[in-house]
Scaffold this active site. Structure first.
Site, PDB file in Angstrom:
ATOM      1  N   ASP A 139      29.715  29.934   3.726  1.00  0.00           N
ATOM      2  CA  ASP A 139      28.943  31.098   4.177  1.00  0.00           C
ATOM      3  C   ASP A 139      27.768  31.291   3.215  1.00  0.00           C
ATOM      4  O   ASP A 139      27.837  30.903   2.045  1.00  0.00           O
ATOM      5  CB  ASP A 139      29.816  32.369   4.185  1.00  0.00           C
ATOM      6  CG  ASP A 139      29.343  33.385   5.199  1.00  0.00           C
ATOM      7  OD1 ASP A 139      30.047  33.566   6.220  1.00  0.00           O
ATOM      8  OD2 ASP A 139      28.270  33.997   4.996  1.00  0.00           O
ATOM      9  N   ASN A 140      26.704  31.899   3.715  1.00  0.00           N
ATOM     10  CA  ASN A 140      25.550  32.193   2.836  1.00  0.00           C
ATOM     11  C   ASN A 140      25.373  33.694   2.631  1.00  0.00           C
ATOM     12  O   ASN A 140      24.344  34.127   2.142  1.00  0.00           O
ATOM     13  CB  ASN A 140      24.254  31.595   3.416  1.00  0.00           C
ATOM     14  CG  ASN A 140      23.842  32.259   4.723  1.00  0.00           C
ATOM     15  OD1 ASN A 140      24.610  33.014   5.314  1.00  0.00           O
ATOM     16  ND2 ASN A 140      22.625  31.982   5.185  1.00  0.00           N
ATOM     17  N   HIS A 175      21.823  36.307  22.807  1.00  0.00           N
ATOM     18  CA  HIS A 175      22.634  35.623  23.817  1.00  0.00           C
ATOM     19  C   HIS A 175      21.933  34.361  24.320  1.00  0.00           C
ATOM     20  O   HIS A 175      22.579  33.377  24.655  1.00  0.00           O
ATOM     21  CB  HIS A 175      22.952  36.579  24.974  1.00  0.00           C
ATOM     22  CG  HIS A 175      23.897  37.682  24.581  1.00  0.00           C
ATOM     23  ND1 HIS A 175      23.475  38.956  24.291  1.00  0.00           N
ATOM     24  CD2 HIS A 175      25.235  37.693  24.410  1.00  0.00           C
ATOM     25  CE1 HIS A 175      24.523  39.707  23.954  1.00  0.00           C
ATOM     26  NE2 HIS A 175      25.606  38.964  24.018  1.00  0.00           N
ATOM     27  N   LYS A 225      22.730  31.573  22.159  1.00  0.00           N
ATOM     28  CA  LYS A 225      24.086  31.045  22.408  1.00  0.00           C
ATOM     29  C   LYS A 225      24.079  30.085  23.612  1.00  0.00           C
ATOM     30  O   LYS A 225      24.804  29.103  23.634  1.00  0.00           O
ATOM     31  CB  LYS A 225      25.091  32.180  22.655  1.00  0.00           C
ATOM     32  CG  LYS A 225      25.174  33.227  21.581  1.00  0.00           C
ATOM     33  CD  LYS A 225      25.660  32.714  20.257  1.00  0.00           C
ATOM     34  CE  LYS A 225      27.148  32.526  20.188  1.00  0.00           C
ATOM     35  NZ  LYS A 225      27.609  32.172  18.837  1.00  0.00           N
ATOM     36  N   ASN A 233      34.889  49.646  17.863  1.00  0.00           N
ATOM     37  CA  ASN A 233      34.819  50.040  16.455  1.00  0.00           C
ATOM     38  C   ASN A 233      33.817  51.195  16.274  1.00  0.00           C
ATOM     39  O   ASN A 233      34.068  52.150  15.528  1.00  0.00           O
ATOM     40  CB  ASN A 233      34.396  48.849  15.586  1.00  0.00           C
ATOM     41  CG  ASN A 233      35.438  47.729  15.570  1.00  0.00           C
ATOM     42  OD1 ASN A 233      36.435  47.783  16.287  1.00  0.00           O
ATOM     43  ND2 ASN A 233      35.222  46.715  14.771  1.00  0.00           N
ATOM     44  N   GLU A 275      19.601  46.393  31.338  1.00  0.00           N
ATOM     45  CA  GLU A 275      20.852  45.845  31.868  1.00  0.00           C
ATOM     46  C   GLU A 275      21.274  46.652  33.087  1.00  0.00           C
ATOM     47  O   GLU A 275      20.865  47.811  33.238  1.00  0.00           O
ATOM     48  CB  GLU A 275      21.971  45.896  30.809  1.00  0.00           C
ATOM     49  CG  GLU A 275      22.314  47.311  30.369  1.00  0.00           C
ATOM     50  CD  GLU A 275      23.340  47.407  29.244  1.00  0.00           C
ATOM     51  OE1 GLU A 275      23.790  46.379  28.724  1.00  0.00           O
ATOM     52  OE2 GLU A 275      23.707  48.552  28.903  1.00  0.00           O
TER      53      GLU A 275
HETATM   54  N1  LIG Z   1      32.484  39.637  16.973  1.00  0.00           N
HETATM   55  C1  LIG Z   1      32.380  39.574  18.301  1.00  0.00           C
HETATM   56  O1  LIG Z   1      32.690  40.534  19.020  1.00  0.00           O
HETATM   57  C2  LIG Z   1      31.885  38.303  18.946  1.00  0.00           C
HETATM   58  C3  LIG Z   1      31.905  38.224  20.355  1.00  0.00           C
HETATM   59  C4  LIG Z   1      31.462  37.056  20.965  1.00  0.00           C
HETATM   60  C5  LIG Z   1      31.026  35.986  20.180  1.00  0.00           C
HETATM   61  N2  LIG Z   1      31.014  36.101  18.827  1.00  0.00           N
HETATM   62  C6  LIG Z   1      30.542  34.936  18.046  1.00  0.00           C
HETATM   63  O2  LIG Z   1      31.471  34.644  17.035  1.00  0.00           O
HETATM   64  C7  LIG Z   1      30.794  34.183  15.872  1.00  0.00           C
HETATM   65  C8  LIG Z   1      31.228  35.004  14.671  1.00  0.00           C
HETATM   66  O3  LIG Z   1      30.924  36.369  14.918  1.00  0.00           O
HETATM   67  P1  LIG Z   1      31.244  37.482  13.847  1.00  0.00           P
HETATM   68  O4  LIG Z   1      31.384  38.756  14.581  1.00  0.00           O
HETATM   69  O5  LIG Z   1      32.341  37.026  12.949  1.00  0.00           O
HETATM   70  O6  LIG Z   1      29.871  37.524  13.058  1.00  0.00           O
HETATM   71  P2  LIG Z   1      29.616  37.662  11.497  1.00  0.00           P
HETATM   72  O7  LIG Z   1      28.182  37.947  11.308  1.00  0.00           O
HETATM   73  O8  LIG Z   1      30.556  38.621  10.888  1.00  0.00           O
HETATM   74  O9  LIG Z   1      29.987  36.206  10.967  1.00  0.00           O
HETATM   75  C9  LIG Z   1      29.088  35.139  10.927  1.00  0.00           C
HETATM   76  C10 LIG Z   1      29.066  34.632   9.493  1.00  0.00           C
HETATM   77  O10 LIG Z   1      28.187  33.497   9.443  1.00  0.00           O
HETATM   78  C11 LIG Z   1      27.390  33.596   8.294  1.00  0.00           C
HETATM   79  N3  LIG Z   1      26.158  32.856   8.535  1.00  0.00           N
HETATM   80  C12 LIG Z   1      25.178  33.127   9.446  1.00  0.00           C
HETATM   81  N4  LIG Z   1      24.196  32.219   9.335  1.00  0.00           N
HETATM   82  C13 LIG Z   1      24.564  31.357   8.349  1.00  0.00           C
HETATM   83  C14 LIG Z   1      23.958  30.218   7.772  1.00  0.00           C
HETATM   84  N5  LIG Z   1      22.734  29.809   8.154  1.00  0.00           N
HETATM   85  N6  LIG Z   1      24.615  29.552   6.780  1.00  0.00           N
HETATM   86  C15 LIG Z   1      25.832  29.984   6.364  1.00  0.00           C
HETATM   87  N7  LIG Z   1      26.459  31.061   6.884  1.00  0.00           N
HETATM   88  C16 LIG Z   1      25.820  31.739   7.862  1.00  0.00           C
HETATM   89  C17 LIG Z   1      27.169  35.087   8.073  1.00  0.00           C
HETATM   90  O11 LIG Z   1      26.864  35.401   6.753  1.00  0.00           O
HETATM   91  C18 LIG Z   1      28.505  35.686   8.523  1.00  0.00           C
HETATM   92  O12 LIG Z   1      29.388  35.851   7.447  1.00  0.00           O
HETATM   93  C19 LIG Z   1      29.308  34.262  16.173  1.00  0.00           C
HETATM   94  O13 LIG Z   1      28.853  32.987  16.543  1.00  0.00           O
HETATM   95  C20 LIG Z   1      29.222  35.195  17.348  1.00  0.00           C
HETATM   96  O14 LIG Z   1      28.143  34.866  18.172  1.00  0.00           O
HETATM   97  C21 LIG Z   1      31.426  37.230  18.199  1.00  0.00           C
END
Ligand SMILES: NC(=O)c1ccc[n+]([C@@H]2O[C@H](COP(=O)([O-])OP(=O)(O)OC[C@H]3O[C@@H](n4cnc5c(N)ncnc54)[C@H](O)[C@@H]3O)[C@@H](O)[C@H]2O)c1
Length: 396
Positions: free
Chosen positions: A32-33, A197, A200, A255, A343
């Site tokens: 992670d960054n 989106h 994605k 949340n 939307e």
């Molecule tokens: N949380 C939800 O409700 C949800 C729903 C649908 C899809 N998603 C997908 O699930 C995935 C995770 O979501 P989340 O809610 O845990 O998000 P989040 O932001 O908490 O987690 C993503 C992590 O990736 C890290 N990151 C981002 N870019 C980076 C990079 N270039 N290098 C290294 N680390 C990097 C961020 O620091 C973060 O800790 C995402 O791809 C999101 O699109 C989440």
């Protein structure tokens, strides 16, 4: 046991996933960054409580369970960092007990993206960042697997938001089309509602290209908004809890509503509140990702699952929050505000989500009682909630 590499392992889903696999005997490396933490600080958005660093979390996990989670801090848009995770060349761990796990990871779980639709639409800079960050990380991963480890199974998080709200049933990723007497199977049409989106959708297209051309093995999990915090593993020590955002930018709706109810802020229903989406508990995200790992795609295959457990309208979620809050003695009010998003506020919505059920997922449904559990956690940290972070009116 096999090695699971988790990209975005400090995030809302990444850290609970790391503990989940580690507790089940997998070798786990997280990368992670700290983008998510930094952007929350920079924009002063709402985090319910502060978190130990990823290294501190890994140490606490080790002290409590004896399981090691190796930690790498770095930006995965750097292709050399991505490749080093497969080769070991110049790979530097921020925390690791033993040597590097030998060989390449059998599975990569890719969460490392900018995950917020409102953030992606704050301005052209955040839109650019979202597109470049998300696509370059995915592309770096695709090339690292193609060049260095074709057997690695990629599990990528997609989103139900890729499909939008079409006026037909939503299939699990694919649709058979008959056209002028001929037939073929295509990715289900996608029409997203934000730049996030859209990134994605592009991720999915990139990896589908990799499957067709280089025989990659990919599972894409089209997930709905996730709610909840506690998992079996986070209960081991309160410092292991995942991040909880209650703000408009990074908080997911359930949340957010609970935090609003606890401080007496009217629940902000956008427009008519008939927007229907599929939801799931964070515990079910973990089950689904594990089931995907145990049932990998074959070479050339892009497996797609719609990762939701049930659907609700925004009005239904607001009502449920109101009832749970009232049971705890809170006077919860609901306010329909002008919709800051483009939307449909009333629409047909009938997604298929049989795939994960067939693999054996055991859903945790959203009930008044499960909401009350979440209320209790939020009440504990109530004094940290900043009212001004809840609604900023980001529009598109
Ligand atoms: N949380 C939800 O409700 C949800 C729903 C649908 C899809 N998603 C997908 O699930 C995935 C995770 O979501 P989340 O809610 O845990 O998000 P989040 O932001 O908490 O987690 C993503 C992590 O990736 C890290 N990151 C981002 N870019 C980076 C990079 N270039 N290098 C290294 N680390 C990097 C961020 O620091 C973060 O800790 C995402 O791809 C999101 O699109 C989440």
């Amino acid at each position: 046991m096999s090695h699971v590499l988790i990209l975005g392992g400090d995030g809302y889903l990444g850290w609970p996933t790391a503990m989940y696999f580690s507790a089940r005997g997998y070798k786990v490396t997280v990368v992670d960054n700290y983008f998510r933490r930094h952007v929350c600080d920079e924009l002063d958005v709402g985090m319910l409580y502060s978190l130990p660093t990823l290294v501190e979390r890994a140490k606490i996990w080790y002290e409590k369970t004896g399981h090691e989670i190796k930690v790498v801090i770095g930006d995965l848009t750097d292709p050399e960092l991505m490749r080093s995770l497969f080769t070991g060349d110049k790979l530097r761990y921020q925390w690791s007990i033993g040597e590097r796990f030998s060989g390449s990871p059998e599975t990569v779980i890719h969460y490392a993206e900018q995950p917020s639709a409102p953030y992606s639409l704050m301005n052209y800079k955040t839109a650019n960042f979202t597109l470049s960050n998300n696509l370059i990380v995915t592309n770096n991963l695709m090339f690292a697997v193609k060049d260095l480890s074709r057997d690695t199974h990629i599990i990528k998080l997609g989103t139900m938001g890729e499909y939008g709200t079409p006026n037909i049933d939503i299939e699990e990723g694919w649709i058979d089309i008959k056209h002028k007497g001929r037939e073929d199977k295509f990715l289900f049409p996608r029409q997203s509602g934000s730049i996030y989106h859209t990134s994605k959708i592009m991720d999915t297209d990139l990896l589908w290209f990799g499957c067709r051309v280089w025989n990659l093995k990919v599972t894409d999990l089209m997930q709905g908004p996730v709610y909840g915090v506690e998992t079996e593993e986070s209960k081991i020590d309160s410092r292991l809890k995942t991040i909880f955002n209650y703000d408009e930018l990074f908080g997911t709706i359930v949340n957010r509503f609970i935090a609003q109810a606890v401080i007496g802020y009217p629940l902000t229903v956008y427009g008519k509140g008939g927007q229907t989406r599929g939801y799931l508990n964070i515990k079910d995200t973990l089950q689904c990702v594990h089931l995907a790992e145990k049932n990998p795609a074959k070479p050339k295959e892009l497996k797609i699952y719609n990762q939701i457990m049930e659907t609700f309208t925004v009005n239904e979620l607001a009502k449920l929050t109101e009832q749970a809050g009232q049971d705890l003695g809170y006077n919860v009010t609901i306010k329909n505000i002008e919709n800051p998003r483009v939307e449909l506020e009333e629409h047909y919505y009938n997604p298929s989500y049989k795939g994960m059920q067939e693999l054996g997922v055991k859903p945790h449904y959203l009930t008044k009682d499960s909401m009350i559990e979440m209320f209790k956690l939020v009440i504990e940290h109530k004094h940290q909630i900043k009212e001004e972070a809840i609604f900023r009116g980001i529009k598109w």
